[in-house]
Design a protein around this motif. Structure first.
Motif, PDB file in Angstrom:
ATOM      1  N   SER A   1     -10.869  -0.996   2.214  1.00  0.00           N
ATOM      2  CA  SER A   1     -10.883   0.358   2.388  1.00  0.00           C
ATOM      3  C   SER A   1      -9.794   0.767   3.154  1.00  0.00           C
ATOM      4  N   ASN A   2      -9.342   2.066   2.941  1.00  0.00           N
ATOM      5  CA  ASN A   2      -8.374   2.892   3.792  1.00  0.00           C
ATOM      6  C   ASN A   2      -8.542   2.672   5.104  1.00  0.00           C
ATOM      7  N   ASP A   3      -9.905   2.879   5.671  1.00  0.00           N
ATOM      8  CA  ASP A   3     -10.058   2.741   7.140  1.00  0.00           C
ATOM      9  C   ASP A   3     -10.126   1.522   7.587  1.00  0.00           C
TER      10      ASP A   3
ATOM     11  N   ILE B   1      -7.565  -0.813   6.483  1.00  0.00           N
ATOM     12  CA  ILE B   1      -6.080  -0.752   6.481  1.00  0.00           C
ATOM     13  C   ILE B   1      -5.712  -0.157   7.798  1.00  0.00           C
ATOM     14  N   SER B   2      -6.343   1.216   8.161  1.00  0.00           N
ATOM     15  CA  SER B   2      -5.811   1.979   9.030  1.00  0.00           C
ATOM     16  C   SER B   2      -6.100   1.385  10.443  1.00  0.00           C
TER      17      SER B   2
ATOM     18  N   ILE C   1       0.663  -1.178  -0.006  1.00  0.00           N
ATOM     19  CA  ILE C   1       0.053   0.123   0.017  1.00  0.00           C
ATOM     20  C   ILE C   1       0.667   1.101   0.162  1.00  0.00           C
TER      21      ILE C   1
ATOM     22  N   ASN D   1      -0.209   7.082   1.439  1.00  0.00           N
ATOM     23  CA  ASN D   1      -1.371   7.797   1.637  1.00  0.00           C
ATOM     24  C   ASN D   1      -2.427   7.076   1.015  1.00  0.00           C
ATOM     25  N   TYR D   2      -2.165   5.597   0.624  1.00  0.00           N
ATOM     26  CA  TYR D   2      -3.304   4.541   0.122  1.00  0.00           C
ATOM     27  C   TYR D   2      -3.906   4.787  -1.109  1.00  0.00           C
TER      28      TYR D   2
ATOM     29  N   SER E   1      -9.164   5.480  -3.165  1.00  0.00           N
ATOM     30  CA  SER E   1     -10.057   5.314  -1.677  1.00  0.00           C
ATOM     31  C   SER E   1     -10.173   3.833  -1.498  1.00  0.00           C
ATOM     32  N   LYS E   2      -9.842   3.021  -2.487  1.00  0.00           N
ATOM     33  CA  LYS E   2      -9.969   1.859  -2.167  1.00  0.00           C
ATOM     34  C   LYS E   2      -8.813   0.973  -2.775  1.00  0.00           C
ATOM     35  N   ASN E   3      -8.375  -0.058  -2.176  1.00  0.00           N
ATOM     36  CA  ASN E   3      -7.464  -0.960  -2.828  1.00  0.00           C
ATOM     37  C   ASN E   3      -8.043  -2.359  -3.000  1.00  0.00           C
TER      38      ASN E   3
END
Length: 228
Positions: free
Chosen positions: A48-50, A52-53, A27, A30-31, A34-36
């Motif tokens: 989602s970035n959330d 992953i965080s 990743i 800053n990812y 908005s989605k990987n």
């Protein structure tokens, strides 16, 4: 997770309307978008970035918990070592402590060459009964210390008040050397700077009166003594 550009590569299959989107398995800082998306022919998995965080936060919290556990264990071990050190000090009224105190109180500032006499007098002052030897090394080889109640222990043992060390004789030191530990210093006829009074390497044996505090003292175990 390491960092990559996060860019996606898109492949169109001629005979299939579906599109396989492939990203690197790592990743960006800053990812990226908005989605990987990780996709296979059987379907896509979206994070989602959330999410992953949150995973990173969970790993960080777990690592901190392990750090706390390690710090707690280190503190406990340090405390136990201090307790063991205190446990390995015989009573001040015991024979080993009396001998060590006597030797320390009459110690000279430098060697006089009479180590056997000084240590012998200190041991006799404490109540040890034996026939004096003319040479220091004979207190080990003739069984004098053993008959007086001392036991030979490992040279690697942590020194305890009243321990006696006897150095073998050599061509350079034909009478050997004898000394006793007072809790801070090794004392012979003088207060030594370290375990050995010599600059070279010499063989020696270590002796302890285990009737007071035996080799189990590093576990804080005292022996009961019968009155004589």
């Amino acid at each position: 997770m390491a960092q990559t550009s996060g860019a996606a590569e898109v492949y169109y299959q001629p005979n299939n309307a579906s599109i396989n989107t492939v990203t690197n398995r790592t990743i960006t800082a800053n990812y990226g978008s908005s989605k990987n998306i990780y996709s296979t022919n059987s379907g896509a998995h979206v994070f989602s970035n959330d999410e992953i965080s949150q995973a990173i936060d969970n790993l960080s919290a777990h690592a901190k918990q392990k750090e706390y556990e390690l710090a707690s264990l280190t503190s406990k071990l340090s405390y136990e070592k201090r307790q063991q050190a205190r446990a390995s000090v015989p009573s001040s009224s015991s024979a080993p402590a009396l001998a060590a105190s006597r030797a320390s109180s009459v110690a000279l500032s430098s060697s006089s060459g009479w180590c056997a006499r000084y240590v012998r007098k200190a041991l006799q002052y404490a109540g040890y009964d034996f026939t004096p030897n003319p040479s220091a090394y004979q207190y080990a080889t003739r069984g004098t210390l053993a008959n007086a109640g001392f036991s030979k222990i490992s040279n690697d043992s942590a020194p305890q008040v009243g321990d006696v060390v006897v150095f073998d004789r050599t061509s350079k030191h034909p009478h050997g050397h004898i000394q006793i530990f007072d809790g801070s210093h090794w004392i012979s006829d003088f207060r030594q700077n370290g375990l050995s009074p010599y600059s070279g390497v010499y063989n020696y044996t270590t002796w302890r009166d285990t009737r007071y505090v035996d080799d189990a003292s590093d576990r804080g175990i005292y022996l009961a003594m019968a009155d004589k």
